[in-house]
Write an enzyme that holds these catalytic residues in place. Structure first.
Site, PDB file in Angstrom:
ATOM      1  N   GLU A 122     -13.655 -11.138   4.056  1.00  0.00           N
ATOM      2  CA  GLU A 122     -13.984 -12.062   2.971  1.00  0.00           C
ATOM      3  C   GLU A 122     -14.969 -13.127   3.438  1.00  0.00           C
ATOM      4  O   GLU A 122     -15.916 -13.470   2.711  1.00  0.00           O
ATOM      5  CB  GLU A 122     -12.710 -12.712   2.439  1.00  0.00           C
ATOM      6  CG  GLU A 122     -11.852 -11.825   1.561  1.00  0.00           C
ATOM      7  CD  GLU A 122     -11.074 -10.760   2.328  1.00  0.00           C
ATOM      8  OE1 GLU A 122     -10.493  -9.876   1.670  1.00  0.00           O
ATOM      9  OE2 GLU A 122     -11.044 -10.804   3.580  1.00  0.00           O
ATOM     10  N   CYS A 138     -10.410  -3.039   1.114  1.00  0.00           N
ATOM     11  CA  CYS A 138      -9.946  -4.420   1.221  1.00  0.00           C
ATOM     12  C   CYS A 138      -8.874  -4.700   0.172  1.00  0.00           C
ATOM     13  O   CYS A 138      -9.023  -4.326  -0.994  1.00  0.00           O
ATOM     14  CB  CYS A 138     -11.109  -5.399   1.041  1.00  0.00           C
ATOM     15  SG  CYS A 138     -12.164  -5.533   2.483  1.00  0.00           S
ATOM     16  N   HIS A 139      -7.812  -5.379   0.591  1.00  0.00           N
ATOM     17  CA  HIS A 139      -6.735  -5.711  -0.326  1.00  0.00           C
ATOM     18  C   HIS A 139      -7.090  -6.958  -1.145  1.00  0.00           C
ATOM     19  O   HIS A 139      -7.693  -7.894  -0.615  1.00  0.00           O
ATOM     20  CB  HIS A 139      -5.442  -6.011   0.455  1.00  0.00           C
ATOM     21  CG  HIS A 139      -4.900  -4.827   1.188  1.00  0.00           C
ATOM     22  ND1 HIS A 139      -5.403  -4.429   2.403  1.00  0.00           N
ATOM     23  CD2 HIS A 139      -3.893  -3.966   0.887  1.00  0.00           C
ATOM     24  CE1 HIS A 139      -4.734  -3.364   2.817  1.00  0.00           C
ATOM     25  NE2 HIS A 139      -3.810  -3.066   1.917  1.00  0.00           N
ATOM     26  N   ASP A 183     -33.053 -14.580  -2.640  1.00  0.00           N
ATOM     27  CA  ASP A 183     -33.496 -14.371  -4.020  1.00  0.00           C
ATOM     28  C   ASP A 183     -34.168 -15.616  -4.592  1.00  0.00           C
ATOM     29  O   ASP A 183     -35.175 -15.518  -5.307  1.00  0.00           O
ATOM     30  CB  ASP A 183     -32.295 -13.980  -4.882  1.00  0.00           C
ATOM     31  CG  ASP A 183     -32.686 -13.747  -6.331  1.00  0.00           C
ATOM     32  OD1 ASP A 183     -33.508 -12.847  -6.583  1.00  0.00           O
ATOM     33  OD2 ASP A 183     -32.167 -14.475  -7.198  1.00  0.00           O
TER      34      ASP A 183
END
Length: 301
Positions: A99, A63-64, A113
């Site tokens: 993203e 990924c850029h 969590d």
């Protein structure tokens, strides 16, 4: 990483979704009442999701790094499910779907969590891309069947067979990639008379003519002088785009005198004579320049 240096910035938008399923209605009630021991589930998970979006390129090797210009994270409670929607926007060369999916994943993981002490059977489900927009695929491709393309190579040395025609071949290769065939290619010297004759003789049969060569500043660079008087309209935005795109890659690109315009319903494009200049110019304006054919017919955008 995939090479994206030939691409240009466009608005990119992606929306991804994740679902976190609780096992008890009491868990949902605890979240709504903000009684979870670790804090506000929605707010803390949103903060985690924002960090996840920004750090995608640090964790996924292909990924850029990209400028994230907007991220929204929304929740919906549906029975025992919390539905997470993450939308990411940028103006850049590559999309933001990964993203958005990474952000949705991190939001879901943070919820897990925070809630596992009060609900040991939580499941994360259906992380998926809902929608993406932007780039060349965001605009409808132009029907190419009615476009008949021709190439005019303007070069004294190529005409005299001293040098090989490399730029004309680059144009043919590029047009082939966008499903356009070259119906005719001619080579003429750097001479106003011959350039105009080549254009005028082919206008009845071709509606896309690409010239290469003669756009510089040397005494024999006269292609713009030959072409401009023949044009009905100039497309200055396309000319500016060619130079701007080239300027990002080579500091002398602003010296090029590339010309784009129309004669009747035909599109005329004058490009530099170097193979690299031709390739970059075509990358800058194709395939979107082909939308001009619809405009020439009077069709709406």
């Amino acid at each position: 990483m995939v090479d994206i240096t030939h691409k240009y910035n466009t608005l990119r938008i992606a929306t991804a979704q994740a679902i976190v399923k609780m096992s008890r209605t009491e868990t949902i009630a605890t979240i709504k009442n903000n009684k979870v021991p670790k804090g506000n589930v929605f707010e803390i998970s949103k903060a985690a999701g924002l960090l996840g979006v920004k750090k995608t390129s640090e964790l996924l090797p292909d990924c850029h790094p990209i400028p994230i210009e907007h991220t929204s994270i929304d929740y919906e409670i549906n029975g025992l499910d919390i539905i997470i929607n993450v939308t990411v926007k940028t103006i850049y060369k590559t999309g933001v779907e990964v993203e958005a999916m990474h952000g949705a994943s991190i939001v879901a993981l943070n919820m897990y969590d925070m809630l596992k002490p009060i609900d040991g059977n939580i499941e994360i489900q259906h992380i998926k891309l809902l929608d993406k927009k932007g780039g060349k695929s965001a605009f409808q491709e132009v029907e190419t069947a009615e476009i008949k393309a021709g190439i005019i190579v303007c070069s004294d040395s190529v005409f005299a067979e001293v040098n090989e025609d490399l730029s004309g071949k680059k144009i043919e290769e590029h047009l082939k990639r966008i499903n356009l065939s070259v119906f005719k290619k001619v080579i003429v010297p750097d001479d106003i008379k011959y350039i105009r004759e080549a254009i005028n003789s082919n206008i009845p049969n071709l509606n896309l003519i690409i010239l290469t060569g003669g756009t510089g500043l040397s005494p024999r660079d006269i292609t713009p002088e030959a072409v401009i008087p023949l044009l009905d309209k100039r497309i200055f935005g396309a000319e500016e785009t060619i130079r701007r795109y080239g300027q990002d890659r080579m500091p002398f690109a602003f010296l090029s005198r590339s010309v784009v315009g129309t004669i009747g319903e035909a599109l005329i494009i004058c490009l530099p004579g170097s193979p690299k200049g031709v390739t970059e110019s075509l990358d800058a304006i194709f395939p979107h320049l082909l939308h001009s054919f619809s405009m020439l017919k009077g069709e709406k955008h």
